[in-house]
Design an enzyme around this catalytic site. Structure first.
Site, PDB file in Angstrom:
ATOM      1  N   CYS A 154       1.906   1.207  12.124  1.00 34.58           N
ATOM      2  CA  CYS A 154       3.034   1.741  11.366  1.00 34.58           C
ATOM      3  C   CYS A 154       3.763   2.822  12.159  1.00 34.58           C
ATOM      4  O   CYS A 154       4.933   3.074  11.950  1.00 34.58           O
ATOM      5  CB  CYS A 154       2.543   2.328  10.050  1.00 34.58           C
ATOM      6  SG  CYS A 154       1.277   1.308   9.302  1.00 34.58           S
TER       7      CYS A 154
ATOM      8  N   THR B 206      10.896  -7.264 -11.418  1.00 31.07           N
ATOM      9  CA  THR B 206      10.242  -8.566 -11.550  1.00 31.07           C
ATOM     10  C   THR B 206       9.144  -8.670 -10.507  1.00 31.07           C
ATOM     11  O   THR B 206       9.402  -8.492  -9.320  1.00 31.07           O
ATOM     12  CB  THR B 206      11.275  -9.697 -11.347  1.00 31.07           C
ATOM     13  OG1 THR B 206      12.349  -9.460 -12.265  1.00 31.07           O
ATOM     14  CG2 THR B 206      10.665 -11.060 -11.597  1.00 31.07           C
TER      15      THR B 206
ATOM     16  N   GLY C 239       0.811  -1.212   0.000  1.00 33.70           N
ATOM     17  CA  GLY C 239       0.000   0.000   0.000  1.00 33.70           C
ATOM     18  C   GLY C 239       0.844   1.262   0.000  1.00 33.70           C
ATOM     19  O   GLY C 239       0.512   2.246  -0.667  1.00 33.70           O
ATOM     20  N   THR C 240       1.947   1.237   0.741  1.00 32.79           N
ATOM     21  CA  THR C 240       2.795   2.428   0.833  1.00 32.79           C
ATOM     22  C   THR C 240       3.339   2.800  -0.541  1.00 32.79           C
ATOM     23  O   THR C 240       3.306   3.967  -0.950  1.00 32.79           O
ATOM     24  CB  THR C 240       3.963   2.163   1.813  1.00 32.79           C
ATOM     25  OG1 THR C 240       3.407   1.827   3.090  1.00 32.79           O
ATOM     26  CG2 THR C 240       4.872   3.361   1.947  1.00 32.79           C
TER      27      THR C 240
ATOM     28  N   ASN D 273      -7.458   4.083   9.057  1.00 30.41           N
ATOM     29  CA  ASN D 273      -6.879   2.903   9.696  1.00 30.41           C
ATOM     30  C   ASN D 273      -6.957   2.932  11.216  1.00 30.41           C
ATOM     31  O   ASN D 273      -6.966   1.895  11.859  1.00 30.41           O
ATOM     32  CB  ASN D 273      -5.424   2.730   9.262  1.00 30.41           C
ATOM     33  CG  ASN D 273      -4.629   4.011   9.331  1.00 30.41           C
ATOM     34  OD1 ASN D 273      -4.987   5.013   8.711  1.00 30.41           O
ATOM     35  ND2 ASN D 273      -3.569   4.000  10.102  1.00 30.41           N
TER      36      ASN D 273
ATOM     37  N   ALA E 261      -2.524  -6.115   0.027  1.00 28.21           N
ATOM     38  CA  ALA E 261      -3.031  -7.485   0.182  1.00 28.21           C
ATOM     39  C   ALA E 261      -3.112  -7.950   1.641  1.00 28.21           C
ATOM     40  O   ALA E 261      -4.020  -8.696   2.012  1.00 28.21           O
ATOM     41  CB  ALA E 261      -2.152  -8.453  -0.610  1.00 28.21           C
ATOM     42  N   HIS E 262      -2.164  -7.492   2.469  1.00 33.11           N
ATOM     43  CA  HIS E 262      -2.099  -8.088   3.813  1.00 33.11           C
ATOM     44  C   HIS E 262      -3.207  -7.622   4.759  1.00 33.11           C
ATOM     45  O   HIS E 262      -3.336  -8.114   5.872  1.00 33.11           O
ATOM     46  CB  HIS E 262      -0.708  -7.890   4.442  1.00 33.11           C
ATOM     47  CG  HIS E 262      -0.392  -6.514   4.937  1.00 33.11           C
ATOM     48  ND1 HIS E 262      -0.464  -6.182   6.268  1.00 33.11           N
ATOM     49  CD2 HIS E 262       0.027  -5.402   4.294  1.00 33.11           C
ATOM     50  CE1 HIS E 262      -0.083  -4.917   6.406  1.00 33.11           C
ATOM     51  NE2 HIS E 262       0.216  -4.422   5.239  1.00 33.11           N
TER      52      HIS E 262
ATOM     53  N   GLN F  87      -7.630   0.328   3.750  1.00 30.59           N
ATOM     54  CA  GLN F  87      -8.437  -0.203   4.863  1.00 30.59           C
ATOM     55  C   GLN F  87      -9.875  -0.498   4.438  1.00 30.59           C
ATOM     56  O   GLN F  87     -10.666  -0.967   5.253  1.00 30.59           O
ATOM     57  CB  GLN F  87      -8.449   0.787   6.038  1.00 30.59           C
ATOM     58  CG  GLN F  87      -7.122   0.895   6.754  1.00 30.59           C
ATOM     59  CD  GLN F  87      -6.773  -0.329   7.604  1.00 30.59           C
ATOM     60  OE1 GLN F  87      -7.636  -1.130   7.960  1.00 30.59           O
ATOM     61  NE2 GLN F  87      -5.504  -0.482   7.928  1.00 30.59           N
TER      62      GLN F  87
HETATM   63  N1  PLP Z   1      -2.659   3.121   4.014  1.00 32.84           N
HETATM   64  C1  PLP Z   1      -3.384   2.716   5.053  1.00 32.84           C
HETATM   65  C2  PLP Z   1      -4.696   3.380   5.345  1.00 32.84           C
HETATM   66  C3  PLP Z   1      -2.930   1.678   5.869  1.00 32.84           C
HETATM   67  O1  PLP Z   1      -3.650   1.292   6.923  1.00 32.84           O
HETATM   68  C4  PLP Z   1      -1.679   1.080   5.572  1.00 32.84           C
HETATM   69  C5  PLP Z   1      -1.123   0.017   6.441  1.00 32.84           C
HETATM   70  O2  PLP Z   1      -1.112   0.120   7.632  1.00 32.84           O
HETATM   71  C6  PLP Z   1      -0.975   1.537   4.456  1.00 32.84           C
HETATM   72  C7  PLP Z   1      -1.488   2.560   3.697  1.00 32.84           C
HETATM   73  C8  PLP Z   1       0.340   0.944   4.076  1.00 32.84           C
HETATM   74  O3  PLP Z   1       0.185  -0.314   3.460  1.00 32.84           O
HETATM   75  P1  PLP Z   1       1.391  -1.351   3.438  1.00 32.84           P
HETATM   76  O4  PLP Z   1       1.557  -1.856   4.830  1.00 32.84           O
HETATM   77  O5  PLP Z   1       0.962  -2.422   2.488  1.00 32.84           O
HETATM   78  O6  PLP Z   1       2.583  -0.614   2.915  1.00 32.84           O
END
Ligand code: PLP
Length: 387
Positions: free
Chosen positions: A324, A236, A69-70, A149, A199-200, A178
């Site tokens: 995070c 890749t 996601g980041t 989140n 995905a996680h 989220q």
């Molecule tokens: N955006 C939101 C709202 C999230 O909750 C998170 C993960 O905590 C992220 C982005 C980041 O995703 P990733 O952990 O896959 O980098």
């Protein structure tokens, strides 16, 4: 362990692990290779692209796989502003965004962009009037998350996007990390240009995500190399992980109504039990539409980190807000933006339920929380303790 931190991450679904294994063993080829193992990998990759696309109402060609996601948020913000004409210099976002968006916006500010961080109300809902007055012909991008989140607030994104379209030519990105798998979501109905997923958060593997890029949306890559993912994300691809993402997206979409109803009811019971049993507790974002399964509270006279450690010693895995940002003792930027006083924000606790959560987890959590809060308050001076 009683796991109450699904918003931080989720255990992989068994079906996901099963689906991924062949891509670690026999179909380990590089999807760009012409021979059998490569072709099988490519097939797995494209099937997953279709599944992820279907789960959000997109075309497969609109999905760019990323390493989470980041990265998807970074690609959206940096990629969109890099590609547009270079004269428009204004970005709009919300003060309650995840750091993947906030810190990227702050970095862009240091590169010469002007960024407006919009306020939210007590429930974490964006101030649409403030959005309207912030928009100008100079606005290049608006980035507003779909679901928060930390507190679970779901923004009225379709309305926000209509406002943006009425008052500017800006592109709209949403961090939907989220939201996927928790609330029904259709990128066409929303009318969004870019959307980030991970995905996680829905039973898939870590380190895999996607950016939805609406057809014809101008985006510049941020990682250059072999030109994979239509040139937008070189490198890749993590085929096994992406296959797992596809399965997780497909299963979550099938189960979404059932899980949403089940987890909302369980969350409401958890929230009521906490408020009834423990004095001086404030529910965060209780008045807003929220994702099912997430409840955030502030507990007066208690320090969040101590609470988490004591809960852990009782076998309960919970969070003070954003995993995070953990390790930092600063109160949550989300709660502060919602107007929660800093001393109260220090006592924040997020409990988030998911696919494997059961009723007895709720009972055990409430019991453990009640005992732990009582113990912490007994040693806090303002609550009758001696030190
Ligand atoms: N955006 C939101 C709202 C999230 O909750 C998170 C993960 O905590 C992220 C982005 C980041 O995703 P990733 O952990 O896959 O980098």
């Amino acid at each position: 362990m009683i796991y109450l931190d699904y918003a931080a991450t989720t255990p992989m679904m068994d079906e996901v692990i099963e689906a991924m294994l062949p891509y670690q063993r026999q179909f380990f080829g590089n999807p760009s290779s012409v021979y059998g193992a490569g072709r099988e990998a490519k097939k797995g990759l494209e099937e997953a692209r279709e599944k992820v696309a279907t789960s959000i109402g997109a075309l497969p060609s609109e999905i760019v796989f990323t390493a989470g996601g980041t990265e998807a948020d970074n690609l959206a913000l940096k990629g969109a502003v890099a590609r547009l004409d270079g004269r428009r210099k204004h970005i709009v976002t919300a003060s309650t965004e995840h750091h993947a968006v906030l810190h990227t916006a702050e970095w862009l500010e240091r590169q010469g962009f002007r960024v407006t961080f919009l306020p939210v109300d007590r429930d974490g809902l964006l101030d649409v009037e403030a959005l309207e007055s912030a928009l100008s012909p100079d606005t290049i991008l608006v980035s507003v998350m779909l679901a928060n989140n930390e507190v679970g607030t779901v923004q009225p994104l379709a309305q926000i996007i209509r406002t943006v379209r009425q008052h500017s030519r800006a592109l709209v990105h949403t961090d939907a990390v989220q939201a996927l798998g928790k609330i029904k979501l259709d990128v066409e109905d929303l009318g969004v240009d870019l959307a980030a997923f991970s995905a996680h958060k829905l039973g898939g593997p870590k380190g895999v995500g996607a950016l939805y890029v609406r057809r014809k949306t101008p985006v510049e890559p941020i990682a250059h190399g072999g030109g994979q993912e239509r040139g937008l994300r070189s490198g890749t691809p993590n085929v096994a992980g992406i296959v797992g993402f596809g399965i997780a997206a497909e299963i979550s979409a099938k189960e979404i109504d059932y899980q949403a109803e089940r987890l909302s009811a369980m969350r409401d019971r958890l929230q009521s039990a906490i408020v009834e049993r423990i004095p001086d507790v404030e529910v965060n974002a209780g008045g807003a539409p929220r994702v099912p399964g997430t409840v955030s509270v502030c507990i007066r006279g208690v320090e969040g980190e101590s609470l988490l450690l004591l809960l852990d010693s009782k076998g309960i895995a919970a969070s003070s807000g954003s995993a995070c940002a953990s390790g930092s003792l600063d109160p949550s930027h989300v709660l502060l933006a919602m107007g929660v006083p800093p001393e109260l924000a220090h006592g924040s606790l997020r409990l988030s339920l998911g696919r494997n959560s059961q009723e007895q987890d709720v009972d055990a959590a409430v019991e453990a929380l009640d005992q732990t809060v009582e113990r912490l308050r007994s040693i806090a001076p303002r609550f009758g303790g001696s030190s």
